[in-house]
Design a protein around this motif. Structure first.
Motif, mmCIF file in Angstrom:
data_model
loop_
_atom_site.group_PDB
_atom_site.id
_atom_site.type_symbol
_atom_site.label_atom_id
_atom_site.label_comp_id
_atom_site.label_asym_id
_atom_site.label_seq_id
_atom_site.Cartn_x
_atom_site.Cartn_y
_atom_site.Cartn_z
ATOM 1 N N ALA A 177 1.144 -1.007 0.332
ATOM 2 C CA ALA A 177 -0.192 -0.151 0.035
ATOM 3 C C ALA A 177 1.052 1.590 0.221
ATOM 4 C CB ALA A 177 -0.893 0.105 0.537
ATOM 5 N N HIS A 178 1.906 1.327 0.772
ATOM 6 C CA HIS A 178 3.213 2.465 0.279
ATOM 7 C C HIS A 178 3.354 2.288 -0.756
ATOM 8 C CE1 HIS A 178 2.654 1.510 5.723
ATOM 9 N NE2 HIS A 178 2.515 2.815 5.447
ATOM 10 N N ARG A 179 3.592 1.425 -0.778
ATOM 11 C CA ARG A 179 4.721 1.846 -2.069
ATOM 12 C C ARG A 179 3.498 1.730 -3.633
ATOM 13 N NH1 ARG A 179 7.797 -2.882 0.120
ATOM 14 N NH2 ARG A 179 6.091 -4.232 -0.079
ATOM 15 N N ARG A 180 2.454 1.654 -3.255
ATOM 16 C CA ARG A 180 1.372 2.321 -4.158
ATOM 17 C C ARG A 180 1.124 3.960 -3.760
ATOM 18 N NH1 ARG A 180 -2.218 -1.156 -7.200
ATOM 19 N NH2 ARG A 180 -2.333 -2.383 -4.969
ATOM 20 N N ARG A 201 -5.367 11.665 0.239
ATOM 21 C CA ARG A 201 -6.629 11.063 2.027
ATOM 22 C C ARG A 201 -7.510 9.944 1.208
ATOM 23 N NH1 ARG A 201 -6.865 16.300 3.433
ATOM 24 N NH2 ARG A 201 -9.104 16.671 3.386
ATOM 25 N N LYS A 202 -8.419 10.442 0.091
ATOM 26 C CA LYS A 202 -9.027 9.146 -0.818
ATOM 27 C C LYS A 202 -7.451 8.218 -1.392
ATOM 28 C CE LYS A 202 -12.298 12.315 -3.221
ATOM 29 N NZ LYS A 202 -11.285 13.396 -4.695
ATOM 30 N N LEU A 203 -6.401 8.252 -1.909
ATOM 31 C CA LEU A 203 -5.085 7.612 -2.445
ATOM 32 C C LEU A 203 -5.030 6.877 -1.640
ATOM 33 C CD1 LEU A 203 -3.840 6.868 -4.698
ATOM 34 C CD2 LEU A 203 -1.791 8.526 -3.771
ATOM 35 N N CYS A 246 -5.085 2.366 -1.358
ATOM 36 C CA CYS A 246 -3.867 1.910 -1.649
ATOM 37 C C CYS A 246 -4.162 1.030 -0.578
ATOM 38 C CB CYS A 246 -2.982 2.721 -1.410
ATOM 39 S SG CYS A 246 -2.606 3.475 -2.563
ATOM 40 N N CYS A 247 -4.725 1.191 1.069
ATOM 41 C CA CYS A 247 -4.882 0.358 1.768
ATOM 42 C C CYS A 247 -6.193 -0.593 1.729
ATOM 43 C CB CYS A 247 -5.134 1.460 2.902
ATOM 44 S SG CYS A 247 -3.993 2.621 3.611
ATOM 45 N N GLU A 248 -6.888 -0.207 1.123
ATOM 46 C CA GLU A 248 -8.021 -1.312 1.227
ATOM 47 C C GLU A 248 -8.251 -2.500 -0.635
ATOM 48 O OE1 GLU A 248 -11.539 0.849 -0.278
ATOM 49 O OE2 GLU A 248 -11.699 1.701 2.283
ATOM 50 N N THR A 249 -6.577 -1.503 -1.343
ATOM 51 C CA THR A 249 -6.051 -2.672 -2.309
ATOM 52 C C THR A 249 -5.389 -3.513 -1.873
ATOM 53 O OG1 THR A 249 -6.814 -0.663 -3.884
ATOM 54 C CG2 THR A 249 -5.395 -2.152 -4.962
ATOM 55 N N LYS A 271 -4.800 -4.616 1.039
ATOM 56 C CA LYS A 271 -5.464 -5.204 2.529
ATOM 57 C C LYS A 271 -4.955 -4.728 3.487
ATOM 58 C CE LYS A 271 -7.968 -8.657 -0.510
ATOM 59 N NZ LYS A 271 -8.457 -7.672 -0.800
ATOM 60 N N VAL A 272 -4.842 -3.585 3.754
ATOM 61 C CA VAL A 272 -3.089 -3.155 4.502
ATOM 62 C C VAL A 272 -4.573 -2.098 6.198
ATOM 63 C CG1 VAL A 272 -1.915 -1.249 5.221
ATOM 64 C CG2 VAL A 272 -1.492 -3.318 3.532
ATOM 65 N N TYR A 273 -4.285 -2.641 6.807
ATOM 66 C CA TYR A 273 -5.158 -1.639 7.760
ATOM 67 C C TYR A 273 -5.182 -0.103 7.322
ATOM 68 C CZ TYR A 273 -6.283 1.252 12.348
ATOM 69 O OH TYR A 273 -6.908 1.723 13.170
ATOM 70 N N TYR A 274 -6.525 0.214 7.149
ATOM 71 C CA TYR A 274 -6.047 1.906 7.111
ATOM 72 C C TYR A 274 -7.900 1.939 8.569
ATOM 73 C CZ TYR A 274 -9.397 5.863 5.762
ATOM 74 O OH TYR A 274 -9.331 6.739 4.864
ATOM 75 N N ALA A 275 -6.743 3.371 8.378
ATOM 76 C CA ALA A 275 -7.826 4.876 9.604
ATOM 77 C C ALA A 275 -7.266 6.070 8.957
ATOM 78 C CB ALA A 275 -6.379 4.588 10.823
#
Length: 237
Positions: free
Chosen positions: A11-14, A31-33, A37-40, A42-46
């Protein structure tokens, strides 16, 4: 939290990849991105953790002398993010995209903008520079094309024939500008980042971004300078 900070995920790399290809990304887009990235991947998103997310990326970029920096649009005060190459302090980042002659025009335009009262240079003044270049005289038509490219590449922005530095340029070149224009380059007294378009106190000479002026004087009947307390004589926006 140090354990968290160490993990660089897909997610960070993306996120970094998109930021780099955008050149500059407005805050709400970032913020949208972040969420995407987190959802794509599957990384924890807050939603309130964008700054942490970015500092994780920055800790991994450090050895590469790169950094995601946040800057404020001088126009509307909105946050923007850009990836800055810290090793290239000069206008070297542009050197791969432009000829020596075009770079000279850019540097001279930057002089005009930074030395101006209000942070703008007129197209007339810029085009007059074009035939005084050391490298080679540039024809008006040619200079107009180059200016267009500077705007498209987000180094300059243009309003009714007046040019100023684009937010991206300010974020990327802040250090360069502060060290090369020490006598004239000002930091905003409110947000402490470089102010190109600004209002200046007639008594003590501090400068403030227009959006910062707007916020600072909101609801004050008699605007006074935050530093010397003299009456603020500029028309507040």
């Amino acid at each position: 939290s140090t354990v968290m900070a160490a993990q660089m995920t897909d997610a960070h790399r993306r996120f970094l990849q998109v930021l780099m290809s955008n050149g500059i990304t407005e805050g709400s887009e970032a913020r949208k991105l972040h969420q995407h990235c987190c959802e794509t991947d599957k990384v924890y998103y807050a939603h309130d953790k964008l700054d942490d997310f970015i500092s994780t990326i920055n800790s991994h970029l450090q050895p590469l002398f790169m950094q995601i920096r946040k800057g404020i649009s001088e126009d509307d005060g909105r946050a923007h993010y850009a990836v800055v190459n810290l090793a290239e302090t000069e206008v070297t980042k542009m050197a791969s995209d432009y000829t020596e002659m075009e770079l000279e025009l850019f540097r001279k335009t930057m002089d005009l903008i930074i030395l101006s009262e209000n942070g703008f240079a007129s197209s007339t003044d810029i085009l007059n520079l074009a035939d005084q270049l050391n490298t080679k005289k540039m024809k008006k038509k040619e200079a107009e094309q180059v200016l267009k490219a500077f705007v498209e590449d987000k180094w300059l922005s243009e309003k009714n024939g007046e040019y100023t530095l684009h937010t991206r340029c300010i974020i990327e070149m802040e250090q360069y500008i502060l060290s090369n224009y020490q006598d004239v380059a000002r930091k905003c007294n409110i947000c402490h980042s470089l102010a190109i378009q600004s209002q200046v106190c007639e008594s003590c000479g501090i400068g403030m971004h227009l959006p910062c002026v707007r916020k600072y004087f909101r609801g004050q009947t008699e605007p006074r300078c935050p530093k010397c307390n003299e009456f603020w004589s500029c028309d507040t926006p």
